[in-house]
Design a protein around this motif. Sequence first.
Motif, short mmCIF file in Angstrom:
data_model
loop_
_atom_site.label_atom_id
_atom_site.label_comp_id
_atom_site.label_asym_id
_atom_site.label_seq_id
_atom_site.Cartn_x
_atom_site.Cartn_y
_atom_site.Cartn_z
N ALA A 128 0.80 -1.22 0.00
CA ALA A 128 0.00 0.00 0.00
C ALA A 128 0.83 1.28 0.00
CB ALA A 128 -0.94 -0.01 1.19
N ASN A 129 2.04 1.24 0.57
CA ASN A 129 2.88 2.44 0.60
C ASN A 129 4.14 2.22 -0.21
OD1 ASN A 129 1.28 4.12 2.37
ND2 ASN A 129 1.74 2.57 3.91
N SER A 130 3.97 1.69 -1.43
CA SER A 130 5.14 1.28 -2.20
C SER A 130 6.00 2.44 -2.67
CB SER A 130 4.70 0.43 -3.39
OG SER A 130 3.84 1.17 -4.21
N LEU A 131 5.43 3.65 -2.74
CA LEU A 131 6.22 4.78 -3.21
C LEU A 131 6.71 5.63 -2.05
CD1 LEU A 131 4.26 6.07 -6.32
CD2 LEU A 131 6.17 4.50 -6.21
N THR A 132 8.00 5.84 -2.00
CA THR A 132 8.57 6.71 -0.96
C THR A 132 8.82 8.08 -1.59
OG1 THR A 132 10.78 6.00 -1.56
CG2 THR A 132 9.71 4.77 0.20
N PRO A 133 8.89 9.16 -0.78
CA PRO A 133 9.10 10.50 -1.37
C PRO A 133 10.35 10.58 -2.25
CG PRO A 133 8.54 10.66 0.95
CD PRO A 133 8.72 9.20 0.67
N TYR B 39 -6.47 -2.71 -6.44
CA TYR B 39 -6.05 -1.35 -6.74
C TYR B 39 -7.07 -0.39 -6.10
CZ TYR B 39 -3.26 -3.44 -10.57
OH TYR B 39 -2.39 -4.18 -11.31
N PRO B 40 -6.66 0.85 -5.82
CA PRO B 40 -7.63 1.81 -5.26
C PRO B 40 -8.72 2.14 -6.28
CG PRO B 40 -5.36 2.63 -5.08
CD PRO B 40 -5.32 1.43 -5.96
N GLU B 41 -9.84 2.65 -5.79
CA GLU B 41 -10.93 3.03 -6.69
C GLU B 41 -10.68 4.41 -7.29
OE1 GLU B 41 -14.73 2.65 -4.83
OE2 GLU B 41 -14.50 0.49 -4.56
N GLY B 90 3.27 -3.57 -14.03
CA GLY B 90 3.85 -4.91 -14.10
C GLY B 90 3.21 -5.82 -13.06
N THR B 91 4.04 -6.39 -12.21
CA THR B 91 3.52 -7.38 -11.26
C THR B 91 3.16 -6.76 -9.90
OG1 THR B 91 5.77 -7.85 -10.62
CG2 THR B 91 4.81 -9.29 -12.30
N ALA B 92 3.33 -5.45 -9.75
CA ALA B 92 3.07 -4.81 -8.45
C ALA B 92 1.60 -4.95 -8.05
CB ALA B 92 3.46 -3.35 -8.49
N LYS B 93 1.36 -5.32 -6.80
CA LYS B 93 -0.02 -5.46 -6.30
C LYS B 93 -0.26 -4.44 -5.19
CE LYS B 93 -1.14 -8.89 -8.92
NZ LYS B 93 -1.88 -8.53 -10.11
N SER B 94 -1.52 -4.06 -5.04
CA SER B 94 -1.95 -3.13 -3.98
C SER B 94 -0.99 -1.95 -3.82
CB SER B 94 -2.03 -3.85 -2.64
OG SER B 94 -2.65 -5.07 -2.78
N PRO B 95 -0.72 -1.21 -4.90
CA PRO B 95 0.30 -0.17 -4.79
C PRO B 95 -0.15 1.06 -3.99
CG PRO B 95 -0.67 -0.09 -6.95
CD PRO B 95 -1.32 -1.22 -6.24
N GLY B 96 -1.43 1.18 -3.70
CA GLY B 96 -1.88 2.34 -2.92
C GLY B 96 -2.07 3.59 -3.76
N PHE B 97 -1.80 3.50 -5.06
CA PHE B 97 -2.04 4.64 -5.94
C PHE B 97 -2.61 4.14 -7.26
CE2 PHE B 97 1.46 4.06 -8.89
CZ PHE B 97 2.38 3.32 -8.15
N LEU B 98 -3.22 5.07 -7.98
CA LEU B 98 -3.90 4.73 -9.23
C LEU B 98 -3.31 5.61 -10.34
CD1 LEU B 98 -6.31 2.88 -9.89
CD2 LEU B 98 -7.79 4.86 -9.61
N ILE B 99 -2.90 4.98 -11.45
CA ILE B 99 -2.41 5.76 -12.59
C ILE B 99 -3.62 6.24 -13.40
CG2 ILE B 99 -1.04 5.67 -14.73
CD1 ILE B 99 0.89 5.14 -12.60
N LYS B 112 -4.05 6.99 -2.81
CA LYS B 112 -5.12 6.78 -1.83
C LYS B 112 -4.57 6.98 -0.42
CE LYS B 112 -8.58 3.46 -0.36
NZ LYS B 112 -8.88 2.04 -0.24
N THR B 113 -3.33 6.55 -0.21
CA THR B 113 -2.74 6.65 1.12
C THR B 113 -2.51 8.12 1.51
OG1 THR B 113 -0.66 6.14 0.03
CG2 THR B 113 -1.66 4.38 1.28
N LEU B 114 -2.17 8.98 0.53
CA LEU B 114 -1.90 10.38 0.83
C LEU B 114 -3.09 11.29 0.50
CD1 LEU B 114 1.72 10.54 -0.69
CD2 LEU B 114 1.13 10.34 1.73
N SER B 115 -4.12 10.72 -0.10
CA SER B 115 -5.33 11.47 -0.52
C SER B 115 -4.97 12.69 -1.36
CB SER B 115 -6.14 11.93 0.69
OG SER B 115 -6.54 10.84 1.44
N ARG B 116 -4.14 12.50 -2.36
CA ARG B 116 -3.81 13.62 -3.25
C ARG B 116 -3.40 13.11 -4.63
NH1 ARG B 116 1.55 15.34 0.08
NH2 ARG B 116 3.05 13.98 -0.93
#
Lengths: 203, 145
Positions: A128-133, B39-41, B90-99, B112-116
Motif C-alpha cells: 500500500a505504501n510502495s512509493l517513498t518520497p 487497486y484503489p478506486e 507490471g507485477t506490483a499489487k496493492s500499490p496504494g495509488f492509481l495511474i 489513496k494513502t496520501l489522498s492527493r
Amino acid sequence: MLRTLEYWRDFMARNDLPEMPVSEARYVSGSASRTRDFIFNFPKIASQAAKFAYYKHLQHLVEAGFTSNEILSLSSGRVPTGISLWVKAPVEYGGTQDFSNMFFIRMHPYGKTLVKMLREQIPIPSGANSLTPGGLQLPRTLFVPNPVGLVFKPALKGIAGAGGATATDKMTQAGVSMFSPANQAAATAAAMAKAAANKAADK
Amino acid sequence: MTDIKTLLHSFKAKGAKFYKPASASQVDFANALLKNNSYPEIPLEYAKFLELSDGMSGSMIEFFGVVNKTRDSNYYALSTVPSAMQDFLGTAKSPGFLILGSFPLGYVSYSKTLSRYQLLDITSMRELAAAKTFREVLFALKDYV
C-alpha cells in the motif's frame, strides 16, 4: 536480477522491435531538481524537436510511416496524439536535453514495450505504501533503447492493422513495408540499372 | 483559478480529443475491476470528469477513461484506467495509488494513502508535484495539451 545486453536485445526482438538497438547507461546522480526542470521544460523541447524533425528529417518521417496529418502537425511544433518523443537516457543516467538523446516513436504498438523494459529494470514493489518520497531505488546500470537519429523507423510498420487480440499482423505488415516508398524507389533504381546494363550488353 | 469546464474548453480549442461521457454504471464497473486487482478506486472528482468525457487525448498528455475505445485510423486508442494499471505497474499489487494519465516522462496518479493527486517521474516514480484537486492537475499540465 541483472540482465545482460543480449537479454535486452532479445527482449526487443520478442516484443515487435527487433531493429531497436539497446545501450547501457550508467547511473550518475539522482538530482530531483534537474529531473523536475527537464520534465517541466519538456513541452518546449518537444515543440522544437517536432519542427527540427520536419525540417531536417522529413524523409525519415515518411519512411517511418507518419501520416501527412502527423507530419503537418510536427511542422507546426505540435507532437501528434499517439506519437511520443521518447528520451533515451534519463537525467539520472547522464541523459541531456539534446535531440541526440530523444527519438520520435509511435506509441502503438511500441510504447508498451519501452515502458515494460523500464519497469522490468526498475520495478514497483507491492504494498500500500510502495512509493517513498525519494522514489524507487535506481540500478547502477540501465539498459535503454538507442536508435540512430531523431525518428525511429520500424521494420514492421503499424499501418496494416491488428492481427489478433493483442499482436500485430506481421505478415501483412512485411508485405506492406515491401511496397513502402523507400523500397519502391530502391526497386525502381535497381530495375533502371538492370535495364541500362542490358542495353549496354546488347550493344 | 479557472474551473474544470473552462480548462477543458481551452484544451479542446488546442486540438485535444474528448470522448463520449462515461455512465455511472461504467465507472462502477471499472471500480469493481480495480478492486478485484487490489487497486484503489477512481477518486470522486476524476469520476465526475469521466462523466463529462471518458478520458482525454492531447498532444503529449492522456487522461485514461473506463470504456475500451476502438483504434483510430493511425491505430491509436486511449487506454482505460484498469488496463493502464496492468501495463504500467507490471507485477506490483496493492500499490496504494492509481495511474490516471500519462505525459512525457511522467504519470498522473492519485495516491489513496496520501489522498492527493501526484505527478510522478516515470523512471524513479518520485513525486514531482502534488495537487489536492484534479482541476489543479489540469492547470499544471496545460502546456502538454
